[in-house]
Scaffold this active site. Structure first.
Site: not given
Length: 324
Positions: A117, A141, A145
């Site tokens: 991402s 998040y 990643k």
């Protein structure tokens, strides 16, 4: 031999599955259906309903389907929610990735394409993000990643895993009427749901330093994204040189205001978006270069904004149509 797609029943994963099939490559799907849909998986594709935290299940799947590589798409993908649920996010995105890599090592599967991402960059202080732009994730998040990329790197050093990670921002559109984005947090589903419910879509701030005052972002078509995942897998299969990371970026971006105008034109529903307050931390513009991916991974923006909106709207309408 087959490639395993984790999260292959989800919006992005299901498009990647179809891209593999279009290239004549066998594929198998593992998905726990926490956000995916079993009917997104073609009947011809073996589907294993299970959690990638289950290493035994993974090793059984590798053996049964003669898996040669993994496209790892499964994960908890909601950056905002991850701030409230950090432990869940790390379990789903870090512990699960480590479990997957351990099962791969035990089973002799040594190729991975990781769906990463652009959240790893946080708020970059540059007009155009490249692979070398400093990483400064601003949510669990984004952090998870980046840790996933580190895990691949370290396994490459330790046991010879061949791998690449693909970073991208906002994925939209549809490559098939039966496949759609069902996320409760993404812009296109939120806008379409509002229009279908007779509500007016909203924009978070219109006083940014951009041509129309609304945020500018990368929006890429999901089918274009899928093509590059398969190209990366082919490159790994062929033993060709591949970089550890690639940005799948548009190079120029579009504004939220442009999207609203296009949605109105494509749907035929006239509306003037409600202007709400800025969201804290939203930068004016985040756009990535896709130059390296264009060179190595058949990356190309094949769809216009109108085609992105039109295909997404068609799939949303198809989902609402009565089934006879």
């Amino acid at each position: 031999m087959a490639w395993l797609v984790t999260g292959g029943a989800g919006y992005i994963g299901s498009h990647i599955v179809r891209a593999f099939l279009a290239e004549g490559i066998d594929v198998v799907v593992v998905d726990d259906l926490s956000s995916g849909h079993a009917d997104f998986v073609p009947d011809s594709v073996p589907f294993v309903h299970g959690d990638i935290l289950d290493g035994d299940l993974l090793m059984h799947t590798f053996a049964e389907h003669d898996v040669t590589g993994v496209v790892h798409v499964a994960g908890f993908k909601y950056a905002g929610v991850s701030v409230q649920r950090p432990l869940h996010t790390y379990e789903q995105n870090v512990t699960a990735t480590a479990t997957l890599l351990a099962a791969m090592q035990e089973s002799g599967v040594n190729r991975m394409v990781f769906s990463s991402s652009a959240a790893v960059y946080g708020t970059p202080h540059t007009d155009l993000v490249t692979e070398d732009t400093p990483k400064s994730p601003e949510s669990p998040y984004g952090e998870s990643k980046l840790i996933g990329e580190w895990l691949l790197r370290d396994q490459g050093i330790a046991v010879g895993l061949t791998h690449t990670s693909l970073r991208y921002f906002n994925v939209v559109g549809s490559g098939a009427l039966e496949l759609r984005d069902t996320s409760p947090h993404n812009l296109f589903p939120l806008v379409f749901d509002a229009l279908i419910d007779g509500r007016t879509p909203s924009i978070n701030g219109n006083d940014y330093a951009t041509p129309d005052g609304t945020c500018v972002r990368d929006y890429i078509h999901v089918a274009d994204l899928a093509v590059s995942h398969v190209a990366a897998a082919r490159r790994l299969d062929a033993g060709e040189p591949i970089l550890p990371v690639y940005n799948l970026g548009s190079g120029d971006g579009v504004s939220v205001g442009q999207i609203m105008t296009t949605v109105s034109a494509v749907t035929g529903i006239e509306f003037t978006p409600v202007i709400g307050p800025r969201r804290p931390g939203d930068p004016d513009r985040i756009v990535a270069s896709g130059e390296l991916a264009a060179r190595d991974l058949d990356w190309e923006m094949r769809h216009s904004l109108e085609e992105m909106v039109g295909s997404a709207w068609a799939s949303r309408q198809a989902a609402s149509a009565p089934h006879i």
